[in-house]
Design a protein around this motif. Structure first.
Motif, PDB file in Angstrom:
ATOM      1  N   LEU A 174      46.187  48.036  41.619  1.00  0.00           N
ATOM      2  CA  LEU A 174      45.896  46.655  42.204  1.00  0.00           C
ATOM      3  C   LEU A 174      44.549  45.968  41.223  1.00  0.00           C
ATOM      4  CD1 LEU A 174      44.568  47.808  45.937  1.00  0.00           C
ATOM      5  CD2 LEU A 174      47.150  46.077  45.082  1.00  0.00           C
ATOM      6  N   LYS A 175      43.505  46.154  41.021  1.00  0.00           N
ATOM      7  CA  LYS A 175      42.572  46.107  39.617  1.00  0.00           C
ATOM      8  C   LYS A 175      43.790  45.318  38.585  1.00  0.00           C
ATOM      9  CE  LYS A 175      38.754  45.448  37.373  1.00  0.00           C
ATOM     10  NZ  LYS A 175      37.751  44.458  37.534  1.00  0.00           N
TER      11      LYS A 175
ATOM     12  N   CYS B  11      46.623  44.305  38.115  1.00  0.00           N
ATOM     13  CA  CYS B  11      47.307  42.572  39.284  1.00  0.00           C
ATOM     14  C   CYS B  11      45.987  41.860  39.475  1.00  0.00           C
ATOM     15  CB  CYS B  11      47.326  43.597  40.274  1.00  0.00           C
ATOM     16  SG  CYS B  11      49.377  44.631  40.174  1.00  0.00           S
TER      17      CYS B  11
END
Length: 260
Positions: free
Chosen positions: A225-226, A228
């Motif tokens: 997620l980081k 992205c």
């Protein structure tokens, strides 16, 4: 009869390398194009470097806490499964270390290909897979595969802590940062059996491995997620709050002060 203290003699092997290290390890001469420049002038100094360093220290402590479930609990897990021979434990830990050593040599290439965030996602994903196999498998070959995955994942994520910490910390604070990082390694090792033993008593070894696998999987997803979020921020034309790749380049090849 062989003494149980004999294996500790391996620590004495380091003494054989002292003459070589004394000869080849030399501190480089520090130079600057501007004699009046201070060390912090050449260092990247993000406004949030203290918080970022604390996050890396905590993450490294948790990582070592999780990894040291293997050397502290694996022998008891094998004994409960009916494999009480020390050869079994030694072989599994040997596979873990050999796998870690091989993948550590590939760290530079992998990091250049997928970046620091990507390598954290990959490394934690491999560790999560290994612990998941330990939780559900019941045969030694699969256990060896699990140990190999855990060793590879740990070897991939470990170098990134030092690289990132030194990249975001001002030069005058890098000694302190290195000391804190080292302390977090030993704190994680110390706390590992203190936290894993109550979990084993409550849920058994399979439950412990399942819990650990879930935690590391969450860490891997967080890294994804980081990555992205960073790509989205770049796509929108902004600059990430902490540029991992740039930080690593600052450590590996610091630029002299231009004097501007």
């Amino acid at each position: 009869m062989i003494s149980p203290r004999l294996p500790f003699a391996i620590y004495g092997v380091a003494a054989l390398f002292l003459p070589l290290m004394w000869k080849v390890v030399v501190d480089p001469q520090r130079t600057s194009s501007d004699p009046g420049a201070s060390p912090q002038d050449n260092s990247p100094t993000p406004s949030s470097w203290g918080f970022a360093l604390a996050s890396l220290v905590l993450l490294q402590a948790v990582t070592n806490m999780i990894f040291f479930v293997m050397p502290t609990q694996l022998s008891f897990f094998f004994e409960r499964a009916g494999y009480d021979s020390p050869v079994m434990t030694g072989s599994a830990l040997g596979v873990l270390m050999l796998s870690g050593g091989c993948f550590a040599l590939l760290y530079g290439r992998v990091q250049q290909a997928i970046g620091h965030v990507g390598i954290f996602a990959l490394g934690y994903g491999a560790m999560a897979t290994g612990f998941l196999l330990l939780a559900h498998a019941s045969t030694p070959p699969v256990w060896f595969v699990a140990a190999s995955a855990i060793g590879a994942g740990y070897a991939l994520v470990s170098p990134g802590f030092v690289t990132l910490a030194l990249g975001i910390t001002p030069i005058r604070r890098r000694g302190m940062a290195g000391g804190i990082l080292t302390a977090s390694v030993f704190i994680g090792q110390f706390c590992s059996p203190l936290l894993s033993t109550p979990l084993i008593a409550a849920y058994g070894y399979e439950g412990l491995f399942q819990i650990v696998s879930s935690i590391v999987a969450v860490m891997s997803v967080a890294a994804v997620l980081k990555a992205c979020a960073m790509r989205l921020q770049v796509w929108k034309g902004g600059t990430p709050s902490m540029e991992w790749r740039h930080a690593a380049k600052q450590v590996s090849a610091p630029r002299p002060n231009s004097g501007e």
